[in-house]
Design an enzyme around this catalytic site. Structure first.
Site, PDB file in Angstrom:
ATOM      1  N   LYS A  59      34.152  23.870  25.833  1.00 53.65           N
ATOM      2  CA  LYS A  59      34.437  25.198  26.401  1.00 53.65           C
ATOM      3  C   LYS A  59      34.847  26.127  25.277  1.00 53.65           C
ATOM      4  O   LYS A  59      35.826  25.877  24.584  1.00 53.65           O
ATOM      5  CB  LYS A  59      35.571  25.094  27.440  1.00 53.65           C
ATOM      6  CG  LYS A  59      36.173  26.453  27.872  1.00 53.65           C
ATOM      7  CD  LYS A  59      37.305  26.298  28.880  1.00 53.65           C
ATOM      8  CE  LYS A  59      37.985  27.645  29.177  1.00 53.65           C
ATOM      9  NZ  LYS A  59      39.120  27.525  30.119  1.00 53.65           N
TER      10      LYS A  59
ATOM     11  N   ASP B  34      40.578  34.574  27.172  1.00 54.56           N
ATOM     12  CA  ASP B  34      40.593  34.438  28.629  1.00 54.56           C
ATOM     13  C   ASP B  34      41.665  35.341  29.219  1.00 54.56           C
ATOM     14  O   ASP B  34      42.833  34.975  29.285  1.00 54.56           O
ATOM     15  CB  ASP B  34      40.847  32.968  29.013  1.00 54.56           C
ATOM     16  CG  ASP B  34      40.848  32.760  30.525  1.00 54.56           C
ATOM     17  OD1 ASP B  34      40.406  33.682  31.248  1.00 54.56           O
ATOM     18  OD2 ASP B  34      41.277  31.673  30.963  1.00 54.56           O
TER      19      ASP B  34
ATOM     20  N   LYS C 133      45.273  37.646  34.441  1.00 53.26           N
ATOM     21  CA  LYS C 133      46.484  36.877  34.194  1.00 53.26           C
ATOM     22  C   LYS C 133      47.675  37.816  33.984  1.00 53.26           C
ATOM     23  O   LYS C 133      47.489  38.954  33.549  1.00 53.26           O
ATOM     24  CB  LYS C 133      46.319  36.042  32.900  1.00 53.26           C
ATOM     25  CG  LYS C 133      45.371  34.877  33.005  1.00 53.26           C
ATOM     26  CD  LYS C 133      45.267  34.156  31.667  1.00 53.26           C
ATOM     27  CE  LYS C 133      44.310  32.974  31.746  1.00 53.26           C
ATOM     28  NZ  LYS C 133      44.768  31.890  32.629  1.00 53.26           N
TER      29      LYS C 133
ATOM     30  N   ASP D  25      41.543  29.529  23.921  1.00 49.51           N
ATOM     31  CA  ASP D  25      40.779  28.995  25.043  1.00 49.51           C
ATOM     32  C   ASP D  25      39.367  28.543  24.631  1.00 49.51           C
ATOM     33  O   ASP D  25      38.566  28.159  25.472  1.00 49.51           O
ATOM     34  CB  ASP D  25      40.722  30.035  26.172  1.00 49.51           C
ATOM     35  CG  ASP D  25      40.618  29.409  27.543  1.00 49.51           C
ATOM     36  OD1 ASP D  25      40.992  28.219  27.679  1.00 49.51           O
ATOM     37  OD2 ASP D  25      40.154  30.090  28.472  1.00 49.51           O
TER      38      ASP D  25
ATOM     39  N   ASP E 219      39.421  33.562  37.108  1.00 50.41           N
ATOM     40  CA  ASP E 219      40.192  32.897  36.051  1.00 50.41           C
ATOM     41  C   ASP E 219      39.860  31.401  35.957  1.00 50.41           C
ATOM     42  O   ASP E 219      40.254  30.731  35.001  1.00 50.41           O
ATOM     43  CB  ASP E 219      41.692  33.098  36.303  1.00 50.41           C
ATOM     44  CG  ASP E 219      42.538  32.816  35.072  1.00 50.41           C
ATOM     45  OD1 ASP E 219      41.956  32.682  33.976  1.00 50.41           O
ATOM     46  OD2 ASP E 219      43.774  32.729  35.215  1.00 50.41           O
TER      47      ASP E 219
ATOM     48  N   GLU F 272      37.247  30.067  34.960  1.00 48.40           N
ATOM     49  CA  GLU F 272      35.965  30.372  34.328  1.00 48.40           C
ATOM     50  C   GLU F 272      35.420  29.230  33.480  1.00 48.40           C
ATOM     51  O   GLU F 272      34.212  29.113  33.292  1.00 48.40           O
ATOM     52  CB  GLU F 272      36.100  31.643  33.469  1.00 48.40           C
ATOM     53  CG  GLU F 272      36.628  31.447  32.039  1.00 48.40           C
ATOM     54  CD  GLU F 272      38.061  30.922  31.972  1.00 48.40           C
ATOM     55  OE1 GLU F 272      38.775  31.008  32.986  1.00 48.40           O
ATOM     56  OE2 GLU F 272      38.458  30.406  30.909  1.00 48.40           O
TER      57      GLU F 272
ATOM     58  N   ARG G 253      35.143  26.058  33.966  1.00 47.18           N
ATOM     59  CA  ARG G 253      34.260  25.116  34.678  1.00 47.18           C
ATOM     60  C   ARG G 253      32.900  25.742  34.935  1.00 47.18           C
ATOM     61  O   ARG G 253      31.898  25.035  35.023  1.00 47.18           O
ATOM     62  CB  ARG G 253      34.953  24.653  35.971  1.00 47.18           C
ATOM     63  CG  ARG G 253      35.213  25.743  36.964  1.00 47.18           C
ATOM     64  CD  ARG G 253      36.268  25.354  38.011  1.00 47.18           C
ATOM     65  NE  ARG G 253      37.634  25.379  37.471  1.00 47.18           N
ATOM     66  CZ  ARG G 253      38.717  25.104  38.177  1.00 47.18           C
ATOM     67  NH1 ARG G 253      38.603  24.749  39.450  1.00 47.18           N
ATOM     68  NH2 ARG G 253      39.907  25.158  37.622  1.00 47.18           N
TER      69      ARG G 253
HETATM   70  N1  BES Z   1      42.238  28.740  30.098  1.00 41.82           N
HETATM   71  C1  BES Z   1      42.924  28.526  31.314  1.00 41.82           C
HETATM   72  C2  BES Z   1      43.774  27.244  31.304  1.00 41.82           C
HETATM   73  C3  BES Z   1      44.912  27.196  30.332  1.00 41.82           C
HETATM   74  C4  BES Z   1      46.202  27.464  30.752  1.00 41.82           C
HETATM   75  C5  BES Z   1      44.713  26.802  29.029  1.00 41.82           C
HETATM   76  C6  BES Z   1      47.245  27.381  29.857  1.00 41.82           C
HETATM   77  C7  BES Z   1      45.757  26.710  28.146  1.00 41.82           C
HETATM   78  C8  BES Z   1      47.039  26.993  28.563  1.00 41.82           C
HETATM   79  C9  BES Z   1      41.927  28.426  32.462  1.00 41.82           C
HETATM   80  O1  BES Z   1      40.768  29.165  32.316  1.00 41.82           O
HETATM   81  C10 BES Z   1      42.607  28.930  33.674  1.00 41.82           C
HETATM   82  O2  BES Z   1      42.896  30.095  33.717  1.00 41.82           O
HETATM   83  N2  BES Z   1      42.842  28.053  34.641  1.00 41.82           N
HETATM   84  C11 BES Z   1      43.480  28.419  35.855  1.00 41.82           C
HETATM   85  C12 BES Z   1      42.715  27.764  36.976  1.00 41.82           C
HETATM   86  C13 BES Z   1      43.059  28.300  38.338  1.00 41.82           C
HETATM   87  C14 BES Z   1      42.672  29.749  38.476  1.00 41.82           C
HETATM   88  C15 BES Z   1      42.347  27.462  39.374  1.00 41.82           C
HETATM   89  C16 BES Z   1      44.917  27.902  35.777  1.00 41.82           C
HETATM   90  O3  BES Z   1      45.155  26.870  35.162  1.00 41.82           O
HETATM   91  O4  BES Z   1      45.783  28.584  36.312  1.00 41.82           O
HETATM   92 ZN    ZN Z   2      40.182  29.572  30.389  1.00 48.09          ZN
HETATM   93 MN    MN Z   3      40.998  31.154  33.022  1.00 44.88          MN
END
Ligand code: BES
Ligand code: ZN
Ligand code: MN
Length: 490
Positions: A254, A259, A266, A277, A336, A338, A340
């Site tokens: 990825k 992000d 966010k 990210d 968010d 994204e 996957r």
């Molecule tokens: N890049 C983030 C995950 C992340 C969080 C990486 C903290 C490093 C540190 C990912 O794209 C994300 O935003 N995931 C969301 C998923 C949710 C919307 C289902 C999350 O973890 O809140």
């Molecule tokens: Zn992300």
């Molecule tokens: Mn995200």
């Protein structure tokens, strides 16, 4: 840009000890000065070395830890560093000992006396990894580290053992540099260009641009990048080191260069961390670099999806439905989630084009994995016990924390959508697992596969044993070892 001092291996020169400038580091295993060099240094310091070794502070040191004797009388050196390390040290302790030397290293350099210690190459590896520094954006960067000379009884043998390790360290530094770089510099274009530059090392590198991705049907990936001024890309890095008829092993990463969350934006606090990210893609790139530098005898392909997730008038909306390259449709509940979406298409493309013998993807995929495992372990998800166990074993041997997480039909069931084949997000409960189930829908039954969620391990807020705070390069060592032990022609 951030390379630690080069390490040289020489035979010990006892006559030169009194005049050595810089620092002198010496291994000791809790005993009195017994080695030739230690006895000589003890004489030159009129017994100060023996007194230091017998001190309570020295006796309390754990393997790999060190203490300093500053400006020792009788020596020109600015310090004599005692590094506790038993002869039968573990690999982890040997690397830690090297790291202790690196932490004290200055511009004037060090002579590290290991004499006949059998783990000298591992000590050097730990030293190199911990001497890493990232300061291209400091107006006053720290002074360059001085030369490192390791005085060993077997300089040729140790240098030979250290050479593939230096290739791995280069891969780790490449990953760390990419992860530490801010998103205004590491744009999708810049990222792809840095990967393309690895052609010089003998890797085949292709950059697939948006029009090609559209022709391939990668709408899940393309949807993520629609709000960004930086075009989405997929970069394919091939290393052909194995037999012609050996199907490649695939690594998929990825690579979200930033992000924001997109329209599902966010909160501001901590958003700056989302420059990391692209850690999964950076790790894939670091492994490919290591394989090329050490001339690995295996066929490995690295594929990374490079995009930026921004809010904009053209950005993807919550509620949008996209058709993936596989053909399955996805209702984008949360923009968010994204990573996957990016991986869905790259995983499918990897299998469709390369028919790999196995596949591992890496991603900073979920905050939920940090809730579950903290920053000590990467979450490992798999459809294949043999591959998973081999990976866990490699990670353990390299001291990289990894912990297997469950998967199952009940979790997959949560991905049901009212209007499409699946949703991309289904609530907080088991968030890392439902994310892994989503990825699994894009993995063919017959492909042995692991998903590594490195959201907690790619970047640390404090120093660790082998890295200063910031990017760790987690996974480069474990994946290099897995490929070496499982896929290389012996
Ligand atoms: N890049 C983030 C995950 C992340 C969080 C990486 C903290 C490093 C540190 C990912 O794209 C994300 O935003 N995931 C969301 C998923 C949710 C919307 C289902 C999350 O973890 O809140
Ligand atoms: Zn992300
Ligand atoms: Mn995200």
């Amino acid at each position: 840009m951030s390379h630690p001092a080069a390490i040289q291996f020489h035979a010990p020169d006892l006559e030169a000890l009194p005049q050595l400038s810089g620092r002198i580091a010496l291994l000791f295993d809790g005993e009195k000065p017994t080695s030739l060099a230690a006895r000589r240094l003890n004489k030159l310091t009129r017994g100060a070395l023996a007194r230091a070794m017998g001190s309570e502070a020295a006796q309390r040191l754990k393997p790999g830890e060190a203490l300093d004797l500053a400006f020792p009388a009788g020596l020109a050196a600015e310090a004599l560093q005692l590094v506790r390390l038993p002869r039968r040290a573990s690999v982890a302790d040997a690397r830690k000992a090297g790291a202790s030397v690196a932490r004290a290293l200055t511009a004037s350099g060090v002579t590290l006396i290991t004499e006949t210690h059998p783990q000298t190459a591992e000590i050097a590896f730990g030293l190199a990894l911990r001497a890493y520094d990232f300061s291209p954006h400091k107006s006053k960067p720290p002074a360059a580290l001085g030369p490192v000379v390791i005085a060993t009884a077997n300089p040729e043998a140790v240098a030979a053992a250290a050479s593939p390790m230096a290739a791995v360290a280069e891969g780790v530094f490449f990953t760390r540099d990419l992860v530490n770089e801010p998103a205004n510099i590491l744009t999708t274009h810049d990222f792809a260009a840095r990967l393309a530059a690895m052609q010089e090392l003998g890797l085949d590198v292709e950059i697939l641009e948006e029009d090609q991705l559209a022709r391939l049907g990668m709408n899940a990936l393309l949807g993520v990048g629609m709000g960004s001024e930086s075009p989405s890309k997929v970069v394919v890095m091939q290393w052909h080191g194995g037999p012609k008829d050996q199907p490649p092993f695939a690594l998929v990463g990825k690579g979200v260069v930033f992000d924001t969350g997109g329209i599902s934006i966010k909160p501001a606090g901590g958003m700056e961390d989302m420059t990391m990210d692209m850690g999964g893609a950076a790790t894939v790139a670091g492994v490919m670099r290591s394989l090329a530098l050490r001339g690995a005898k295996a066929n490995v392909v690295g594929l990374v999806g490079i995009v930026e997730n921004m809010p904009d008038g053209r950005a993807q909306r919550p509620g949008d439905v996209v058709r993936s390259m596989k053909g399955d449709t996805i209702e984008v509940i949360n923009t968010d989630a994204e990573g996957r979406l990016v991986l869905a298409d790259v995983l499918w493309y990897a299998q469709d084009r390369f028919k790999p013998s196995g596949m591992i993807n890496l991603a900073t995929l979920t905050g939920a994995i940090i809730v579950a495992l903290g920053h000590e372990n990467t979450g490992v998800f798999s459809n294949n016990d043999a591959l998973c166990n081999a990976f866990l074993k490699a990670a353990e041997a390299e001291g990289e924390g990894a912990w297997r997480m469950p998967m199952g039909q009940a979790y997959d069931g949560k991905l049901k959508s009212r209007i499409a084949d699946m949703v991309n997000s289904c609530g907080r409960d088991g968030g890392s697992i439902t994310a892994a189930q989503f990825l699994r829908r894009f993995v063919k039954e017959e492909t042995p596969w692991c998903h590594l969620d490195i959201a907690g391990t790619a970047l640390l807020k404090s120093d660790s044993t082998l890295a200063p705070k910031g990017a760790t390069g987690w996974g480069v060592m474990a994946l290099n070892r897995l490929i070496r032990d499982r896929y290389e022609a012996k």
